[in-house]
Design a protein around this motif. Structure first.
Motif, PDB file in Angstrom:
ATOM      1  N   LEU A 125     -48.525-162.544 123.722  1.00 50.37           N
ATOM      2  CA  LEU A 125     -49.576-163.220 124.487  1.00 50.37           C
ATOM      3  C   LEU A 125     -49.284-163.192 125.985  1.00 50.37           C
ATOM      4  O   LEU A 125     -50.203-163.057 126.797  1.00 50.37           O
ATOM      5  CB  LEU A 125     -49.736-164.667 124.003  1.00 50.37           C
ATOM      6  N   ALA A 126     -48.016-163.317 126.359  1.00 52.87           N
ATOM      7  CA  ALA A 126     -47.665-163.252 127.786  1.00 52.87           C
ATOM      8  C   ALA A 126     -48.071-161.905 128.363  1.00 52.87           C
ATOM      9  O   ALA A 126     -48.654-161.826 129.455  1.00 52.87           O
ATOM     10  CB  ALA A 126     -46.172-163.490 127.975  1.00 52.87           C
ATOM     11  N   ASN A 127     -47.784-160.834 127.635  1.00 52.52           N
ATOM     12  CA  ASN A 127     -48.174-159.498 128.082  1.00 52.52           C
ATOM     13  C   ASN A 127     -49.689-159.343 128.121  1.00 52.52           C
ATOM     14  O   ASN A 127     -50.247-158.762 129.061  1.00 52.52           O
ATOM     15  CB  ASN A 127     -47.563-158.438 127.158  1.00 52.52           C
ATOM     16  N   ALA A 128     -50.367-159.861 127.095  1.00 51.28           N
ATOM     17  CA  ALA A 128     -51.825-159.745 127.030  1.00 51.28           C
ATOM     18  C   ALA A 128     -52.499-160.540 128.142  1.00 51.28           C
ATOM     19  O   ALA A 128     -53.476-160.084 128.743  1.00 51.28           O
ATOM     20  CB  ALA A 128     -52.319-160.216 125.662  1.00 51.28           C
ATOM     21  N   TYR A 129     -51.979-161.729 128.427  1.00 47.10           N
ATOM     22  CA  TYR A 129     -52.541-162.543 129.507  1.00 47.10           C
ATOM     23  C   TYR A 129     -52.379-161.846 130.849  1.00 47.10           C
ATOM     24  O   TYR A 129     -53.265-161.895 131.699  1.00 47.10           O
ATOM     25  CB  TYR A 129     -51.868-163.918 129.548  1.00 47.10           C
TER      26      TYR A 129
ATOM     27  N   GLN B 256     -51.116-166.830 135.872  1.00 50.68           N
ATOM     28  CA  GLN B 256     -50.450-168.110 135.648  1.00 50.68           C
ATOM     29  C   GLN B 256     -50.238-168.365 134.165  1.00 50.68           C
ATOM     30  O   GLN B 256     -49.194-168.879 133.752  1.00 50.68           O
ATOM     31  CB  GLN B 256     -51.260-169.260 136.258  1.00 50.68           C
ATOM     32  N   GLY B 257     -51.221-167.975 133.340  1.00 49.72           N
ATOM     33  CA  GLY B 257     -51.059-168.114 131.902  1.00 49.72           C
ATOM     34  C   GLY B 257     -49.893-167.290 131.392  1.00 49.72           C
ATOM     35  O   GLY B 257     -49.113-167.735 130.540  1.00 49.72           O
ATOM     36  N   ALA B 258     -49.758-166.075 131.899  1.00 47.38           N
ATOM     37  CA  ALA B 258     -48.650-165.202 131.505  1.00 47.38           C
ATOM     38  C   ALA B 258     -47.313-165.818 131.907  1.00 47.38           C
ATOM     39  O   ALA B 258     -46.342-165.793 131.129  1.00 47.38           O
ATOM     40  CB  ALA B 258     -48.813-163.833 132.149  1.00 47.38           C
TER      41      ALA B 258
ATOM     42  N   SER C 241     -38.313-158.654 127.411  1.00 44.67           N
ATOM     43  CA  SER C 241     -39.750-158.487 127.635  1.00 44.67           C
ATOM     44  C   SER C 241     -40.284-159.550 128.589  1.00 44.67           C
ATOM     45  O   SER C 241     -41.128-159.274 129.448  1.00 44.67           O
ATOM     46  CB  SER C 241     -40.495-158.556 126.307  1.00 44.67           C
ATOM     47  N   THR C 242     -39.769-160.764 128.462  1.00 45.44           N
ATOM     48  CA  THR C 242     -40.218-161.866 129.313  1.00 45.44           C
ATOM     49  C   THR C 242     -39.859-161.617 130.773  1.00 45.44           C
ATOM     50  O   THR C 242     -40.662-161.869 131.679  1.00 45.44           O
ATOM     51  CB  THR C 242     -39.597-163.192 128.829  1.00 45.44           C
ATOM     52  N   TYR C 243     -38.652-161.130 131.014  1.00 44.35           N
ATOM     53  CA  TYR C 243     -38.259-160.795 132.388  1.00 44.35           C
ATOM     54  C   TYR C 243     -39.170-159.715 132.971  1.00 44.35           C
ATOM     55  O   TYR C 243     -39.534-159.750 134.154  1.00 44.35           O
ATOM     56  CB  TYR C 243     -36.806-160.309 132.421  1.00 44.35           C
ATOM     57  N   ARG C 244     -39.543-158.754 132.133  1.00 45.69           N
ATOM     58  CA  ARG C 244     -40.461-157.700 132.594  1.00 45.69           C
ATOM     59  C   ARG C 244     -41.804-158.282 133.003  1.00 45.69           C
ATOM     60  O   ARG C 244     -42.348-157.932 134.053  1.00 45.69           O
ATOM     61  CB  ARG C 244     -40.678-156.671 131.477  1.00 45.69           C
ATOM     62  N   VAL C 245     -42.342-159.153 132.175  1.00 53.64           N
ATOM     63  CA  VAL C 245     -43.646-159.766 132.478  1.00 53.64           C
ATOM     64  C   VAL C 245     -43.573-160.551 133.778  1.00 53.64           C
ATOM     65  O   VAL C 245     -44.454-160.450 134.638  1.00 53.64           O
ATOM     66  CB  VAL C 245     -44.094-160.687 131.326  1.00 53.64           C
TER      67      VAL C 245
ATOM     68  N   ILE D 188     -46.459-168.971 129.623  1.00 50.84           N
ATOM     69  CA  ILE D 188     -45.941-168.584 128.310  1.00 50.84           C
ATOM     70  C   ILE D 188     -44.533-168.013 128.448  1.00 50.84           C
ATOM     71  O   ILE D 188     -43.641-168.318 127.647  1.00 50.84           O
ATOM     72  CB  ILE D 188     -46.868-167.555 127.642  1.00 50.84           C
ATOM     73  N   SER D 189     -44.313-167.214 129.484  1.00 57.87           N
ATOM     74  CA  SER D 189     -42.988-166.624 129.701  1.00 57.87           C
ATOM     75  C   SER D 189     -41.935-167.700 129.916  1.00 57.87           C
ATOM     76  O   SER D 189     -40.842-167.651 129.325  1.00 57.87           O
ATOM     77  CB  SER D 189     -43.034-165.682 130.908  1.00 57.87           C
ATOM     78  N   TYR D 190     -42.255-168.687 130.728  1.00 56.13           N
ATOM     79  CA  TYR D 190     -41.287-169.765 130.970  1.00 56.13           C
ATOM     80  C   TYR D 190     -41.053-170.588 129.711  1.00 56.13           C
ATOM     81  O   TYR D 190     -39.946-171.105 129.485  1.00 56.13           O
ATOM     82  CB  TYR D 190     -41.764-170.652 132.122  1.00 56.13           C
ATOM     83  N   SER D 191     -42.082-170.709 128.852  1.00 51.85           N
ATOM     84  CA  SER D 191     -41.893-171.447 127.595  1.00 51.85           C
ATOM     85  C   SER D 191     -40.915-170.706 126.683  1.00 51.85           C
ATOM     86  O   SER D 191     -40.167-171.336 125.936  1.00 51.85           O
ATOM     87  CB  SER D 191     -43.238-171.656 126.889  1.00 51.85           C
ATOM     88  N   ILE D 192     -40.920-169.384 126.738  1.00 53.95           N
ATOM     89  CA  ILE D 192     -39.958-168.601 125.963  1.00 53.95           C
ATOM     90  C   ILE D 192     -38.545-168.844 126.488  1.00 53.95           C
ATOM     91  O   ILE D 192     -37.604-169.067 125.720  1.00 53.95           O
ATOM     92  CB  ILE D 192     -40.297-167.099 126.023  1.00 53.95           C
TER      93      ILE D 192
END
Length: 380
Positions: free
Chosen positions: A206-210, A217-219, A241-245, A222-226
């Motif tokens: 979802l972070a990538n899709a957002y 901000q949505g991305a 993946s989160t760092y990439r986003v 979600i990334s920070y929640s991970i």
């Protein structure tokens, strides 16, 4: 298994660690701990992870013990499924191979290895994204008893769309609801790790899709929640993946933050077995090249892929060399992607071509990178 616990028992004795202390760590009785050490009872995989993280400092030794555990444990069939998800998250391809073969020979687990076969092949890009899509569709016709298998198959279905360049966030949100509905049916504590892991997979998607949808901000949220998740060190693929986003999300607004998260991703990849995952490695390196070239930080480029080479050459004014590469790509694939059209416009220094590239980004539902032409210096 006795060999493993004899080794761990010696550590406990040398450090004067009591069974009571270990029992408190693992949330069980001292009697259960004693049974593990004396080979009277098999420990579950997650408890074993916690135990060796507490007792064994050397990471390579921990990994050796995990491999030995997975090869020798027999009674807890749930442990094989949990271990396979851990191996998938941690880039342990050989361990995935071992567990898949082991589980296929087990009547209970055998039918549930098929989605992991797909994920394993995806690591090596053995099949095209469309072939994977068809393979997933066929498997979805089966009646799987376990909700975690149905959930993972839905996740594979999502991955097969993403790999084909389908970025419609409404589809991903709907699919995420389907996965979470299956996760709600999982009540066994033995599979809590799998439930957590699948939830993190969904957040990663979802972070990538957002981000693609332009919901920056949505991305980030979600990334920070991970990154706030418990036991995050068990899920390095999602962290990468989160760092990439996050690196991409700051590309147009904060150079320092973008490079900060990018460097975190590169450093993590360099020190992780995930670098053996071709899809992960190439994805990180391509993202790194794109960000660094756009930001003018071209001292440490990978340039393993032809598109990245074309981007770099276009950015430094090597027009003919860039266009030659892009022509070869177009001849091979029958078309250029939106990013590649952007590189072509960059090589020509042509504003009209930039606008056409922008239209292509919109057609690909990549609303984030549709901004790219607007942040190109010669764009007006």
């Amino acid at each position: 298994m006795r060999k493993i616990f004899h080794y761990l028992e010696n550590i406990c004795e040398s450090r004067e660690i009591s069974n009571e202390r270990i029992a408190n760590l693992l949330g069980m009785t001292p009697g259960s701990v004693s049974n593990y050490f004396h080979n009277k009872q098999e420990i579950k995989f997650v408890s074993f992870l916690k135990l060796i993280e507490f007792l064994v400092d050397d990471e390579s030794k921990r990994l050796e013990l995990i491999y030995e555990f997975c090869k020798t444990q027999k009674q807890h069939i749930e442990s094989d499924r949990v271990a396979l998800e851990w191996a998938s998250n941690n880039g342990q391809l050989e361990l995935q191979r071992i567990l898949l073969e082991k589980m296929k020979n087990n009547k209970t687990n055998g039918p549930h290895t098929e989605p992991y076969d797909i994920l394993f092949d995806r690591n090596f890009r053995k099949k095209s994204s469309f072939e994977t899509f068809l393979r997933v569709k066929n498997l979805m016709k089966k009646k799987y008893r376990r909700p975690e298998t149905r959930a993972l198959l839905e996740i594979c279905f999502i991955y097969s769309h993403w790999d084909q360049g389908i970025y419609n966030y409404s589809f991903f949100e709907a699919s995420a609801k389907s996965v979470r509905a299956e996760l709600d049916l999982i009540t066994s504590e033995d599979t809590q790790f799998i439930k957590d892991s699948f939830e993190i997979r969904i957040r990663e998607i979802l972070a990538n899709a957002y981000l693609k949808a332009g919901n920056v901000q949505g991305a980030r949220d979600i990334s920070y929640s991970i990154l706030r998740y418990d036991n995050l060190h068990w899920f390095p693929a999602a962290v990468l993946s989160t760092y990439r986003v996050l690196a991409e999300s700051y590309l147009f607004t904060d150079k320092e933050q973008s490079l900060l998260y990018l460097n975190k991703a590169i450093s993590m990849l360099a020190n992780s077995p995930l670098q053996k995952n071709e899809a992960k490695r190439q994805g990180v390196e391509a993202t790194a090249d794109h960000i660094r070239i756009h930001l003018g930080e071209v001292e440490k480029l990978f340039l393993h892929g032809c598109p990245e080479k074309a981007h770099y050459l276009a950015s430094i004014g090597q027009k003919e060399s860039a266009l030659k590469i892009l022509s070869e790509i177009e001849l091979k694939n029958g078309k250029l992607t939106a990013h590649q059209q952007y590189y072509k416009a960059l090589a020509h220094r042509d504003n009209n071509m930039l606008k056409l590239a922008q239209v292509s980004f919109y057609k690909e539902s990549d609303f984030f990178y549709a901004q790219l032409p607007e942040f190109t210096e010669f764009y007006s």
